[in-house]
Design a protein around this motif. Structure first.
Motif, PDB file in Angstrom:
ATOM      1  N   GLN A  28       0.927  -1.265  -0.111  1.00  0.00           N
ATOM      2  CA  GLN A  28      -0.102   0.127   0.077  1.00  0.00           C
ATOM      3  C   GLN A  28       0.826   1.392   0.025  1.00  0.00           C
ATOM      4  N   SER A  29       0.385   2.190  -0.513  1.00  0.00           N
ATOM      5  CA  SER A  29       1.112   3.376  -0.958  1.00  0.00           C
ATOM      6  C   SER A  29       1.518   4.267   0.388  1.00  0.00           C
ATOM      7  N   TYR A  30       0.824   4.193   1.512  1.00  0.00           N
ATOM      8  CA  TYR A  30       0.952   5.081   2.669  1.00  0.00           C
ATOM      9  C   TYR A  30       2.343   4.816   3.190  1.00  0.00           C
ATOM     10  N   GLY A  31       3.295   3.412   2.931  1.00  0.00           N
ATOM     11  CA  GLY A  31       4.256   3.326   3.703  1.00  0.00           C
ATOM     12  C   GLY A  31       5.307   2.716   2.607  1.00  0.00           C
ATOM     13  N   HIS A  43     -10.599  -7.813  -3.947  1.00  0.00           N
ATOM     14  CA  HIS A  43     -11.274  -7.412  -2.742  1.00  0.00           C
ATOM     15  C   HIS A  43     -11.348  -5.629  -3.092  1.00  0.00           C
ATOM     16  N   ILE A  44     -10.406  -5.200  -3.872  1.00  0.00           N
ATOM     17  CA  ILE A  44     -10.651  -3.712  -3.971  1.00  0.00           C
ATOM     18  C   ILE A  44     -11.888  -3.546  -4.739  1.00  0.00           C
ATOM     19  N   GLU A  45     -12.167  -4.301  -5.765  1.00  0.00           N
ATOM     20  CA  GLU A  45     -13.312  -4.121  -6.405  1.00  0.00           C
ATOM     21  C   GLU A  45     -14.674  -4.411  -5.410  1.00  0.00           C
ATOM     22  N   TYR A  46     -14.534  -5.420  -4.531  1.00  0.00           N
ATOM     23  CA  TYR A  46     -15.641  -5.618  -3.557  1.00  0.00           C
ATOM     24  C   TYR A  46     -15.872  -4.544  -2.633  1.00  0.00           C
ATOM     25  N   ASP A  65      -6.648   3.120   1.861  1.00  0.00           N
ATOM     26  CA  ASP A  65      -7.171   3.894   0.820  1.00  0.00           C
ATOM     27  C   ASP A  65      -7.209   2.727  -0.090  1.00  0.00           C
ATOM     28  N   ALA A  66      -8.506   2.464  -0.514  1.00  0.00           N
ATOM     29  CA  ALA A  66      -8.810   1.412  -1.430  1.00  0.00           C
ATOM     30  C   ALA A  66      -8.689   1.883  -2.979  1.00  0.00           C
ATOM     31  N   GLY A  67      -8.518   3.239  -2.942  1.00  0.00           N
ATOM     32  CA  GLY A  67      -8.392   4.080  -4.248  1.00  0.00           C
ATOM     33  C   GLY A  67      -7.048   4.334  -4.723  1.00  0.00           C
ATOM     34  N   SER A  68      -6.112   3.973  -3.661  1.00  0.00           N
ATOM     35  CA  SER A  68      -4.679   4.589  -4.066  1.00  0.00           C
ATOM     36  C   SER A  68      -4.006   3.464  -4.934  1.00  0.00           C
TER      37      SER A  68
END
Length: 746
Positions: free
Chosen positions: A23-26, A254-257, A220-223
């Motif tokens: 994930q892009s926050y880390g 899962h993101i799509e879900y 953030d599912a959209g990142s």
């Protein structure tokens, strides 16, 4: 429903632990523990350290820190201490300042690599608030009067800690579908409390990861996730395993879900019962929302408090039920001992067979007559059910809470018998004892139709797509009863032994076997003895020739050939042990009993010393309590207790400190010995094949064994007019009981 024959490419097959992104926050790097050289790095690491990932790969960790103003000695000390003490979990997080900004560094070691992950740090004031909330949560766990109140308080406490829009406690069913059993949410959100979700929403490999990683954040599912790069030459077949990563990216399915649900951030905390997944604390937010490490740990602690409270309440409830049923079972056993009439003892006296379970009806088929208690199917339906039982191959007992699924004619009497617990008294004589539970009609409200749509991709492959609709969808669930508990199964197994002991005693007078069957049995017994005996000579020759070839020509053989010869020798050893067991098993059918008083203290001490000598490389304790004498054949008694105690010791091998406890008690009529261990245990639902020759339970297949030992135990105890029964739970150990009559009949 979707046909089971469809080859689905879906979330069940996604390698979610090796997605190759974070994930892009880390930020992430993975280093080799010996050289501290970088073998993997997230592409976005440049934003943290100012150097491109490609330039860091293959370099020492000190190259990562160039220009970050963090002394290399600080990070080296963290890594050295972590490796030396193997204490990564207790050391995390490490608060570090890079380029004037404070970060949390989380470190763990997995599959030969040390993985370092940096993420933003939260507000110190929030940490103080979270500590207060944890203290309040502990008070609430102790003061909650009901399970519903406990679950609701936990949901509210977690929402306060992490600040999400919605926090749900989600409980799994036996088929892994889930239900929202508690919820705390913002006022403008529609409630999900009581909704059910299909098992396919959380696939099997995700459930396994939930048992390893107790907290999971999707900030953030959209990142756009950051890819993980590997140093040149790193094998493509060895992608970085992110099983324990806090930054692991999210499966596209899962993101799509989540997007279909209108969720931009989610977080989950696992709820475990005896090491297995009981449920989740599932959290949703409509906008991206980052929860720092300390807050996640605070929420994790609250979830662990709930897990501990659930386990305590469930264990207490199970123990209460087990003790109640066992007491009733003992009273029923006394009635059997005092009455020659089995039917009267089970159906006509103050305590009946119906009282030892939570069933609402029971039926005994004995001597071609049906005796009913409570609410049951009619006589014709019961006889048809007994005929069907004879076709199932069931040797001892059968349990189901969905009888119409196994036996479609049961749908006609589901109102009284959707659930069945049955013990076999005699398949040949069509004699059974049935317990029935009525249908539990449920109106289940799903969060959308649980039958997911099938789509076809460009290659013509069919794929399960995440559901797009979560509108309430209701169905009526039928043909299902309340499940049978472990306590009910345990007491019923014991009752079967009690009944068969009485029946066997009576059989000496009124149930003589047909002479032709007896002759056939003796011929078969003699045949098995002869074959087993004659096999030993060629087997010894095989071993001898293999040893000669290996000794005389071993130096000329390749290592693979030498290994194959050793396997031949080892296989002959296993076959010799199996033949020895079969010989003993067959010999018991012919040898006469030399019944005499047995000094059990001397016998058990000898067995203990032999087992401890062979188990000296591990921690094992064998305790011997009271040892009243028994009347038995010395050779057979030694074989029986050796098998039971060595089995108990063997199945404690996975325990850090194995222990076996043996003790005996004496009543007016029998001597009972118990052999208790803290081994792997087993599911009582598999107990039906426990004493079958060459049959082994699924969770015991990794342990060496022949499947003959318990069959020998059963045969020995039958010849001594005794009983053998057991109680067990997975991962909670097993207790075997054997009883010998004080005054055996001749």
């Amino acid at each position: 429903m979707i046909p089971s024959t469809i080859d689905l490419i879906n979330c069940e097959q996604e390698p979610i632990h090796i997605l190759g992104h974070i994930q892009s926050y880390g930020y992430l790097i993975a280093i080799e523990p010996d050289t501290y050289s970088v073998v993997h790095a997230s592409d976005n690491i440049v934003d943290l350290v100012g150097t491109d990932a490609a330039q860091l790969l293959g370099q020492s960790i000190d190259k990562v820190l160039v220009g970050t103003h963090l002394p290399i000695s600080t990070l080296t000390e963290i890594l050295n201490v972590g490796q030396r003490n193997d204490s990564w979990e207790t050391m995390n997080p490490h608060r570090l300042i890079l380029n004037g900004k404070v970060w949390n560094l989380i470190v763990h070691q997995h599959k030969g690599l040390v993985i370092l992950e940096w993420e933003p740090i939260g507000n110190d004031q929030n940490q103080l608030i979270n500590q207060q909330l944890i203290s309040q949560a502990l008070t609430e766990v102790q003061s909650s009067r009901t399970l519903d109140e406990l679950l609701q308080n936990t949901a509210r406490r977690v929402k306060t800690i992490i600040g999400f829009d919605r926090v749900m406690v989600y409980q799994f069913g036996d088929d892994w579908h889930g239900q929202v059993v508690a919820e705390e949410k913002e006022d403008d959100l529609e409630p999900f409390l009581g909704l059910h979700y299909p098992a396919s929403d959380i696939p099997k490999q995700a459930r396994e990861l939930y048992k390893v990683n107790l907290v999971r954040l999707i900030a953030d599912a959209g990142s756009v996730p950051s890819p993980i790069l590997s140093k040149p030459g790193w094998p493509a077949s060895q992608p970085l395993d992110l099983t324990h990563s806090v930054l692991r990216a999210v499966s596209p399915v899962h993101i799509e879900y989540l997007k279909n649900m209108g969720v931009q951030a989610s977080m989950s905390m696992s709820l475990l019962y005896r090491g297995e997944l009981w449920g989740l604390i599932s959290c949703h937010n409509r906008t991206p929302h980052f929860v720092d490490y300390q807050a996640r740990q605070a929420a994790k602690f609250v979830s662990q408090l709930l897990s501990a409270a659930l386990e305590f309440r469930k264990d207490k409830e199970d123990l209460t039920n087990l003790q109640q049923y066992q007491q009733t079972g003992r009273e029923l056993h006394q009635q059997l001992l005092l009455n020659d009439d089995v039917v009267r003892a089970l159906t006509k006296l103050p305590i009946t067979a119906l009282d030892i379970t939570g069933a609402t009806g029971a039926a005994l088929i004995f001597n071609n007559k049906i005796h009913q208690l409570g609410k049951t199917p009619d006589d014709k339906q019961i006889r048809a059910l007994a005929d069907w039982m004879g076709t199932t191959g069931t040797e001892s007992f059968l349990q189901t809470n969905q009888l119409p699924v196994l036996y479609p004619p049961a749908e006609a009497f589901r109102a009284v018998g959707a659930g069945l617990l049955s013990i076999v008294l005699s398949r040949e004589l069509n004699e059974y004892l049935f317990w029935f539970k009525p249908e539990r009609v449920e109106q289940v409200t799903w969060a959308g139709n649980p039958d997911k749509p099938v789509t076809v991709n460009e290659e013509g492959q069919r794929r399960l797509s995440p559901r797009k609709s979560f509108a309430a969808w209701t169905e009526i669930v039928r043909n299902t009863s309340e499940p049978w508990s472990e306590a009910e199964l345990s007491v019923v197994v014991k009752l079967r032994e009690d009944i068969l002991q009485i029946v066997t005693r009576q059989a000496n007078e009124i149930r003589l076997l047909n002479q032709r069957l007896q002759v056939a049995y003796e011929e078969l017994d003699a045949f098995s003895y002869t074959v087993s005996h004659d096999l030993r000579t060629p087997l010894s020759s095989i071993r001898c020739y293999a040893e000669i070839l290996l000794e005389e020509y071993g130096e000329d053989f390749s290592p693979d050939a030498q290994a194959l010869f050793q396997k031949v020798i080892d296989s002959t050893d296993r076959m010799r042990r199996l033949i020895r067991h079969i010989l003993f098993y067959s010999r018991m059918g012919r040898s006469e009993l030399d019944t005499q008083p047995i000094d059990m203290r001397q016998l058990l001490n000898g067995i203990r010393e032999e087992i401890l000598v062979t188990s000296k490389d591990r921690s094992l304790r064998i305790d011997i309590g009271d040892t009243p004498p028994i009347m038995a054949d010395p050779t057979m008694a030694l074989q029986l207790f050796t098998n039971l105690i060595s089995n108990a010791a063997k199945y404690t091998q996975l325990a850090v400190e194995g222990w076996v406890q043996i003790k005996g008690t004496q009543t007016d009529s029998e001597v009972i010995y118990s052999i208790e261990d803290n081994g792997i245990g087993f599911d009582m639902k598999q107990a039906g094949k426990m004493f079958d020759l060459f049959k082994r339970l699924e969770n015991a297949r990794t342990f060496e064994g022949s499947g003959v030992g318990l069959a020998i135990v059963k045969r020995i105890i039958n010849r001594h007019q005794g009983k053998v029964w057991f109680h067990s739970e997975p991962n909670q150990g097993t207790t075997f009981f054997v009883s010998f009559p004080v005054n055996p009949t001749k």
